[in-house]
Design an enzyme around this catalytic site. Structure first.
Site, PDB file in Angstrom:
ATOM      1  N   GLY A  62       2.945  -5.456   7.220  1.00  0.00           N
ATOM      2  CA  GLY A  62       1.942  -6.200   6.462  1.00  0.00           C
ATOM      3  C   GLY A  62       0.832  -6.661   7.385  1.00  0.00           C
ATOM      4  N   SER A  63       0.180  -7.739   6.991  1.00  0.00           N
ATOM      5  CA  SER A  63      -1.001  -8.203   7.731  1.00  0.00           C
ATOM      6  C   SER A  63      -0.604  -8.955   9.008  1.00  0.00           C
ATOM      7  CB  SER A  63      -1.820  -9.131   6.836  1.00  0.00           C
ATOM      8  OG  SER A  63      -1.038 -10.233   6.462  1.00  0.00           O
ATOM      9  N   GLU A  76       5.034  -4.282  12.000  1.00  0.00           N
ATOM     10  CA  GLU A  76       4.107  -3.162  11.779  1.00  0.00           C
ATOM     11  C   GLU A  76       2.893  -3.750  11.071  1.00  0.00           C
ATOM     12  OE1 GLU A  76       4.527  -0.076  12.776  1.00  0.00           O
ATOM     13  OE2 GLU A  76       6.599  -0.178  13.429  1.00  0.00           O
ATOM     14  N   LEU A  77       1.816  -3.983  11.822  1.00  0.00           N
ATOM     15  CA  LEU A  77       0.705  -4.787  11.276  1.00  0.00           C
ATOM     16  C   LEU A  77      -0.568  -3.948  11.116  1.00  0.00           C
ATOM     17  CD1 LEU A  77       1.504  -7.958  13.424  1.00  0.00           C
ATOM     18  CD2 LEU A  77       2.462  -7.300  11.222  1.00  0.00           C
ATOM     19  N   ASN A 102       0.787  -1.240   0.000  1.00  0.00           N
ATOM     20  CA  ASN A 102       0.000   0.000   0.000  1.00  0.00           C
ATOM     21  C   ASN A 102       0.814   1.284   0.000  1.00  0.00           C
ATOM     22  OD1 ASN A 102       0.704  -0.518   2.684  1.00  0.00           O
ATOM     23  ND2 ASN A 102      -1.122   0.452   3.499  1.00  0.00           N
ATOM     24  N   CYS A 106      -2.969   1.513   6.801  1.00  0.00           N
ATOM     25  CA  CYS A 106      -3.072   0.759   8.057  1.00  0.00           C
ATOM     26  C   CYS A 106      -3.787   1.557   9.147  1.00  0.00           C
ATOM     27  CB  CYS A 106      -1.688   0.330   8.520  1.00  0.00           C
ATOM     28  SG  CYS A 106      -0.538   1.705   8.548  1.00  0.00           S
ATOM     29  N   GLU A 126     -10.151  -6.129  10.025  1.00  0.00           N
ATOM     30  CA  GLU A 126      -9.574  -4.998   9.287  1.00  0.00           C
ATOM     31  C   GLU A 126     -10.214  -4.970   7.906  1.00  0.00           C
ATOM     32  OE1 GLU A 126      -5.378  -5.216   8.092  1.00  0.00           O
ATOM     33  OE2 GLU A 126      -5.268  -3.039   8.302  1.00  0.00           O
TER      34      GLU A 126
END
Ligand code: NAP
Length: 472
Positions: free
Chosen positions: A225-226, A245-246, A149, A279, A373
């Site tokens: 990411g996820s 970093e989710l 993204n 995010c 999410e």
């Protein structure tokens, strides 16, 4: 484009198409790298890590500053690449290119400030005559695994601090958006990065991810990411340092004393930028039942004014989602919520990867559009009656990345700041705001560790304690 492995640009027999999500046209192809390519890349990076460890800070800073200048010079080309491969409107892509350059420039500054601290050892009974200080040293090889993204800026957030800290780095960009990372690799090489100290490997996250994350030559993994992939990486990583970093389903709370016009403006900006694929997108809008109707009256015309279309066209305010199947998923979740009693205020239609900017009201917190999410262009409005309820609803999630609260009351604002479980809290703005140098990272399933070059550098270096046992 080719990928950069073991000091050279390489092709492979199998390739991956990089597609413009607006019309499905193929923009370019990239190699489908293998575990063997990762192995070769890491062998070279072992040498590269030695070169980087010897490189003085001023030289690392110079490389990063030159790279920052090149990013600024090529900002328009980078912006078009970002926009074409990812789908965000060109205006947003220009901001991303600009920010990517700034992150490299801040990393250049931070390279000059890596310092340890003096430790007053004589404060211990057995410490007389001792002197102590800490040293920060590179990790060695840093792996940077990045999402689709923000295909440029989130790569600079990892390679900038990694280089500043004197590490070699292997980048594995998202398969949908690898071109920006490859162009950044070209820039870093042109700026003087040793060929042995950087690799950018394209290909399937499953195969390359395993090869990278299980390899003991990698000391540090920085992943964005996820949650699901982050969790899988942590299990593979073993005894490595990790930064995660989710995702999130960020809440924005609107109290009965809120400035509703400002709140509507902020939610409109934060719910639909990059078609909601950020995010820290505003997803769960929790409004006091006293002002819920007035807030929606202020929000609706703003959302309806967001023209949806070709991301490269001048008039477009929102482009396609990154893949048609993601737009289908958003459509499915929204239809499911409406069937279960949520009210469609505006939007709700899809054409290929284009999903209309959507508002849902009367959302039950257990509906998927609120619980999971969403990562799409819709906000889910839920009403509350008092502040306790608002805090309970905000915390009723496994995530905790960012949250916003609108109130004129300082005591209420500070109560939210203390009691809402979130890595970032915004008072009188929505969840989506970031200065790239600030500490940034999530709580709970939104991750661990911080980004922002100063903070990422701490995580991309190791700390040693040195004790001098003096004669007297
Ligand atoms: P993703 O599906 O988790 O993929 C992220 C990266 O991981 C890609 O490069 C992917 O490669 C790779 N990958 C996939 N499977 C892997 C595995 N088993 N092992 C190692 N790597 C693997 O995420 P995404 O769809 O690209 O990005 C959206 C997510 O990122 C959202 O959840 C969003 O909230 C989160 N995000 C968080 C932040 C933050 O700062 N907290 C910022 C931006 C985005 P392939 O593309 O080849 O599958």
């Amino acid at each position: 484009m080719k990928m950069f492995v073991a000091g050279e640009w390489k092709e492979t027999s199998e390739t991956i198409d990089v597609v413009n999500p607006y019309d499905g046209s193929v923009i370019d192809t990239v190699p489908k790298g293998t575990a063997g390519n990762v192995d070769a890349a890491l062998s070279t990076l072992v040498d590269g890590a030695r070169v980087m460890r010897q490189m003085p800070a001023f030289e690392r800073a110079r490389i990063l500053q030159r790279a920052a200048d090149l990013v600024q010079q090529r900002a328009e080309d980078l912006a078009r690449t970002i926009s074409m491969e990812e789908g965000k409107v060109l205006g947003e892509a220009r901001v991303e290119a600009q920010r990517g350059g700034e992150v490299l420039a801040v990393s250049a500054e931070e390279a000059k400030r890596i310092a340890g601290e003096m430790i007053p050892l004589d404060a211990a009974e057995n410490g007389a005559g001792k002197m102590g200080f800490t040293l920060r040293v590179p990790c060695g090889i840093v792996a940077a695994i990045t999402p689709f993204n923000f295909p440029l800026n989130l790569v600079t957030h990892k390679v900038g601090p990694a280089i500043a800290g004197g590490n070699a780095v292997i980048v594995k960009p998202a398969s949908d958006t690898p071109l920006s990372a490859l162009k950044l690799t070209e820039i870093l090489l042109e700026a003087g990065m040793p060929e042995s100290a950087i690799a950018c490997v394209t290909g399937s996250g499953g195969e390359l991810g395993k090869a990278i994350c299980e390899d003991d030559r990698v000391r540090k993994i920085s992943f964005t990411g996820s949650y699901e992939v982050g969790d899988a990486i942590c299990r593979m990583a073993g005894m490595k340092k990790v930064t995660m970093e989710l995702g999130s389903n960020s809440p924005v709370i609107i109290m009965d004393d809120a400035d509703l016009e400002k709140a509507a403006q902020a939610v409109c900006a934060a719910g639909y930028a990059n078609a909601g694929q950020v995010c820290i997108s505003a997803q769960r809008i929790l409004t006091s039942s006293k002002v819920g109707g007035d807030f929606l009256d202020a929000l609706r015309p703003k959302v309806e004014a967001l023209t949806l279309g070709d991301q490269l066209a001048d008039g477009s305010k929102m482009g396609p989602m990154v893949r048609e199947r993601d737009a289908e998923r958003v459509e499915e979740w929204i239809n499911e919520a409406v069937a279960a009693g949520a009210q469609l205020v505006t939007g709700g239609k899809r054409e290929r990867a284009l999903y209309q900017p959507t508002i849902l009201d009367q959302v039950d917190p257990d509906m998927k559009v609120s619980r999971e999410e969403l990562f799409g262009p819709a906000v889910a409005v839920t009403r509350f009656d008092n502040i306790e309820d608002a805090i309970r609803l905000a915390n009723d999630t496994s995530f905790g990345l960012s949250a916003g609260v609108f109130t004129q009351d300082l005591d209420r604002a500070m109560r939210f700041a203390r009691e809402v479980d979130s890595g970032n809290i915004h008072i009188n703005w929505s969840s989506q705001w970031r200065a790239d140098f600030m500490p940034y990272g999530g709580l709970k399933h939104s991750g661990m560790g911080k980004e922002g070059p100063h903070y990422a550098l701490r995580e991309m270096t190791e700390e040693k304690m040195v004790v001098l046992h003096l004669k007297s």
